[in-house]
Write an enzyme that holds these catalytic residues in place. Sequence first.
Site, PDB file in Angstrom:
ATOM      1  N   LYS A   1       0.825  -1.213   0.000  1.00 26.73           N
ATOM      2  CA  LYS A   1       0.000   0.000   0.000  1.00 26.73           C
ATOM      3  C   LYS A   1       0.857   1.258   0.000  1.00 26.73           C
ATOM      4  O   LYS A   1       0.653   2.185   0.794  1.00 26.73           O
ATOM      5  CB  LYS A   1      -0.979  -0.013   1.175  1.00 26.73           C
ATOM      6  N   ARG A   2       1.790   1.316  -0.931  1.00 29.43           N
ATOM      7  CA  ARG A   2       2.649   2.482  -1.056  1.00 29.43           C
ATOM      8  C   ARG A   2       1.901   3.628  -1.754  1.00 29.43           C
ATOM      9  O   ARG A   2       1.006   3.401  -2.554  1.00 29.43           O
ATOM     10  CB  ARG A   2       3.911   2.130  -1.849  1.00 29.43           C
TER      11      ARG A   2
END
Length: 285
Positions: free
Chosen positions: A95-96
Site C-alpha cells: 500500500k505504497r
Amino acid sequence: MSFEAAFQRIGDDISPFCLGIDPAPGLLTAAGLPNDKAGLRIFYERLLDSTQGLVSVVKPQVSYFERFGPDGLVELKRLIDMAHDRGYLVIVDAKRGDIDASSAGYAEAYLGPSSYYNADALTVTAYLGFGALDPIFDRAAEHGKGVFVVVMSSNSEGQPIQTAILKDRDQSVAAYLVEEINAYNERRQQKVIGAVLGATRELQQLEGLIDALGQNLILCPGIGHQGATFDDLGRTFSKARRNLIPIMARSIVREGFSNNILRSVIHERNNQAVTFRRGPTEPLM
C-alpha cells in the site's frame, strides 16, 4: 505476458484464489511458533508447502516482514523467490503512495526484473493524488506487472474518506479513483491497474464501482477473519466473477497449522473460489 493475462490463465486452469500470508504476532503464536525471524520463516514455508496444485496467487503483507527490520525484508525476498519457483503470482501488499519522485523509488524497489523484490503486482494508495502514482503505473506497464489501487477497503475506518463527495465533481472519492483507473488503462490499452474493493462492504456501496470497473481486475480482501463469506461474494460481485481475486489469510491459519489441516482448509477455500468464478451454471467438477 501481463499480470492480468497471467491471472486469467491460472484462474481458469487452477484457481482465482489468493492466499494471504500475514505473519502477525498473534498468528505466529496461534501456530505455536516463536515471534521471531525463525518463526516467520517456518510460517511462510509451511503455507507455501500446503498450496501446491491448489493456488497460484499469494499476497504477503509487507508490514509483518518489515517489523523484523532488514532480516524480515530478506525473508520477504526469499518468500517471493520461492513462490516464483513454484510458478505462483505474487501480489506484494505494501500500500505504497507518495509524491511522484518517491513513487518512482517504490516502483524500482518492487516492480521489474531489475528490482530487488520483482513482485508481480503491488498495492498502492492514492491519498497524495492519483497522478503521483504514475511512476509505479508506468513501470508496471513497461514490465507486464499489475497495480491495485485501494478504492473501497474492507475496514470500516476507511469509509468516511472513501465515500466522501469531491467538491465540484458530484462523485465520491471511490468513484473518482475508478474513473482514473479506467482512464489510465484506456490510454495504455492495457489492464495495468485494478481496484481493491472490500468484500465487507454493502452492495449499494459497491455496485456502481463494480459496473464502472468493467473488465478490470478487483482484489477482494475481507473474506474470513473480517466477516465476509463466499456467499457474500455471490451476492455482491456476481458481475465480476472472472475479474475477482478473492483473498483469505488469517482465518485459514486459525483453523490449524499442521500441513494436513492447512492443505484441507486451502483445498476447501480453493473449491469455493473456483465455484464462484464459474458461476451457478458451471458447477465444480
